[in-house]
Motif scaffolding. Structure first.
Motif, PDB file in Angstrom:
ATOM      1  N   VAL A   1      -8.177   5.627   5.317  1.00 21.50           N
ATOM      2  CA  VAL A   1      -7.812   6.953   4.808  1.00 21.50           C
ATOM      3  C   VAL A   1      -6.539   6.836   3.977  1.00 21.50           C
ATOM      4  N   SER A   2      -6.459   7.623   2.918  1.00 23.47           N
ATOM      5  CA  SER A   2      -5.275   7.628   2.071  1.00 23.47           C
ATOM      6  C   SER A   2      -4.024   7.905   2.898  1.00 23.47           C
TER       7      SER A   2
ATOM      8  N   SER B   1       3.144  10.901  -5.335  1.00 17.79           N
ATOM      9  CA  SER B   1       3.304  12.303  -4.949  1.00 17.79           C
ATOM     10  C   SER B   1       4.770  12.709  -4.921  1.00 17.79           C
TER      11      SER B   1
ATOM     12  N   ASP C   1       0.743   4.037  -2.947  1.00 14.74           N
ATOM     13  CA  ASP C   1       0.166   5.357  -2.671  1.00 14.74           C
ATOM     14  C   ASP C   1       1.163   6.505  -2.743  1.00 14.74           C
TER      15      ASP C   1
ATOM     16  N   ARG D   1       0.829  -1.207   0.000  1.00 14.30           N
ATOM     17  CA  ARG D   1       0.000   0.000   0.000  1.00 14.30           C
ATOM     18  C   ARG D   1       0.861   1.253   0.000  1.00 14.30           C
TER      19      ARG D   1
ATOM     20  N   GLY E   1      -1.207   9.214   1.893  1.00 17.46           N
ATOM     21  CA  GLY E   1      -0.691  10.539   1.591  1.00 17.46           C
ATOM     22  C   GLY E   1      -1.357  11.616   2.415  1.00 17.46           C
ATOM     23  N   ALA E   2      -2.645  11.443   2.706  1.00 20.25           N
ATOM     24  CA  ALA E   2      -3.367  12.424   3.508  1.00 20.25           C
ATOM     25  C   ALA E   2      -3.003  12.334   4.981  1.00 20.25           C
ATOM     26  N   GLN E   3      -2.499  11.190   5.405  1.00 18.38           N
ATOM     27  CA  GLN E   3      -2.166  10.999   6.821  1.00 18.38           C
ATOM     28  C   GLN E   3      -0.744  11.454   7.148  1.00 18.38           C
TER      29      GLN E   3
END
Length: 385
Positions: free
Chosen positions: A333-334, A234, A230, A226, A336-338
C-alpha cells in the motif's frame, strides 16, 4: 548550611595552573564511554553544573581511538582531562553510563546504565552489564554507600535487585532525563517547527533507526528510498536520526553514499551528536524500529509506524508495548495512504519508559547532592562559599 568539603580538593584541580575566578569546592568527573553514553551523562551533568562551587570535568574512558568521543566532547564545550590523569586523582563524584573501567576511579559513583526495550540493563555497547555491576560493587565494598545505580523506573530496579541481590542498597529510581527533555520540547512544538522550516500546511516525518542488523536501517534499507520517493511529493518534510554507532562504525560519507542521491536530496540526516528531541517533538509521524527513540516517540503519543516486527520482544517489555501501540507498514500500500493515523499517548508505553515522568531532573539533583555531601542547596549562594 552551604558546602562542607569532606576532603581536600583533587590534586589535579589544586595544582592546575592559572588563577581561579570561581571558588571551587567540589569537582565532578563525567566519564564518556561512547557518543550515545555521552548524551546520557550530559543530563546528569546539567543537574549539578549550575551549583556554586561545583566544577564539572569530562574525560574519555579507554576505548577505540576512532569512537568519535573526542569530537563529541569538543562539541560540548566542556572542560576535559585525560583518562590517565583522572585515574590518578580523587573526585567528589564520578558519573558514568557504563560500569566499564570506572571501578578504579576514586570518588563517589553515580552510574546511569541504559535499560533496553527488552528490559535488560546494558552498558555503552548495548550488552547486558549485571555481571559487570556486581564486579564493580565488589571493588567498592569498602565504602558501599558511595555507589548509586540510577534507573528509569521501578520495574528496572526490581529486576536488577532480583538478578543481583547485592545491588539492593544501590539501585534507585531517577527517571529518564532523555524522555523528560522530549516532554519539555513538546511544550514548544510550534516554535521548533518554525525553526526547522516546516510550514503550517506541511507534515514532518522523522525516521528513527537504532544500531545493529535488526535495526530499521539494517533490516529495511530499501524503505529509506521508498519513503524518499513517496512522501515528499505530497509536501512532507523528512528528517532521519541514526544511532551514533552507525556514524561511528561506518562514517557519514559512506552511510550517505549507501543511501543514494534520491534519499540524500529529500531526507535530512541529523549529524552525529545532534539532538533528536526537538525533531521528534516537531514531527507529525514517526517511522521507527525497536530502539529507545521510537519508544520515546510512542510515549508522547506520536503516530509510530514500524517496518518489521520487533525482534525477540520480551513479554511485558517496552518493546512489546511499542509493537502493540505502533502500526506495521504494508509494503503493498502507498505510504502516503498509510500515514493518516491520529494517535494518543499510551499509558502502557509511558509506564515502561519511566515511572516518574517529568521528575528526573529533581531526582538526579537529589542523588548528586547527597553523594557530594551538599546540604541546604536551595539556600546556597556564592557567599556561602
Amino acid at each position: 548550611m552551604g558546602l562542607r568539603n569532606p576532603h581536600r580538593l583533587t590534586p589535579w584541580w589544586a595544582a592546575a595552573g592559572g588563577v581561579q575566578t570561581y571558588g571551587v569546592r567540589r569537582v565532578v568527573l563525567v566519564v564518556v564511554h561512547s557518543v550515545a553514553a555521552g548524551e546520557r551523562v550530559l543530563a546528569a551533568a546539567r543537574a549539578v553544573e549550575g551549583l556554586p562551587g561545583v566544577q564539572v570535568v569530562f574525560t574519555q574512558s579507554p576505548g577505540p581511538a576512532d569512537n568519535r568521543v573526542a569530537d563529541f566532547l569538543i562539541g560540548t564545550d566542556a572542560l576535559t582531562t585525560p583518562w590517565e590523569r583522572a585515574a590518578l586523582e580523587r573526585f567528589d563524584l564520578v558519573i558514568a553510563a557504563s560500569p566499564t573501567s570506572v571501578g578504579t576511579l576514586r570518588g563517589a559513583l553515580l552510574l546511569l546504565p541504559e535499560v533496553s526495550t527488552d528490559g535488560e540493563i546494558v552498558d555503552h555497547n548495548g550488552r547486558r552489564c549485571v555481571p559487570a555491576l556486581n564486579g564493580l560493587l565488589r571493588q567498592r565494598a569498602v565504602d558501599p554507600d558511595t555507589v548509586v545505580i540510577g534507573l528509569p523506573h521501578d520495574a528496572a530496579v526490581a529486576a536488577l535487585q532480583a538478578a543481583s541481590p547485592g545491588t539492593r542498597r544501590h539501585a534507585v529510581v531517577i527517571g529518564d532525563p532523555a524522555y523528560d527533555y522530549l516532554l519539555d520540547a513538546l511544550a514548544h512544538r510550534d516554535a521548533h517547527r518554525e525553526r526547522l522550516g516546516v510550514h503550517r500546511d506541511q507534515r514532518l516525518g522523522i525516521v528513527l533507526s537504532t544500531r545493529g542488523p535488526d535495526s530499521l536501517l539494517g533490516r529495511s534499507p530499501a524503505l529509506f528510498g521508498r519513503i524518499a520517493a513517496d512522501l515528499p511529493t505530497s509536501g512532507d518534510r523528512l528528517i532521519c536520526h541514526l544511532h551514533p554507532d552507525v556514524w561511528v562504525r561506518h562514517g557519514r560519507r559512506q552511510v550517505l553514499a549507501w543511501a543514494g542521491p534520491l534519499v540524500r536530496a529529500r531526507m535530512r540526516f541529523l549529524r552525529l551528536g545532534q539532538g533528536w528531541q526537538v525533531p521528534i517533538a516537531a514531527a507529525d509521524y514517526v517511522v521507527g524500529d525497536h530502539g529507545a527513540l521510537t519508544a520515546y516517540a510512542a510515549a508522547t503519543g506520536k503516530p509510530v509506524y514500524l517496518a518489521n516486527p520487533v525482534p525477540s520482544t520480551a513479554p511485558d517489555s517496552l518493546g512489546e508495548a511499542v509493537a502493540r501501540y505502533g502500526r506495521f507498514l504494508d509494503p503493498a500500500v502507498s505510504l502516503g495512504a498509510q500515514f493518516d493515523w491520529t494517535a494518543r499517548p499510551s499509558a502502557s508505553v509511558v509506564r515502561r519508559v519511566t515511572s516518574v515522568p517529568g521528575r528526573s531532573a529533581d531526582l538526579l539533583r537529589t542523588e548528586c547532592l547527597r553523594l557530594l555531601r551538599i546540604t541546604d542547596s536551595a539556600r546556597q549562594t556564592v557567599d556561602d562559599l
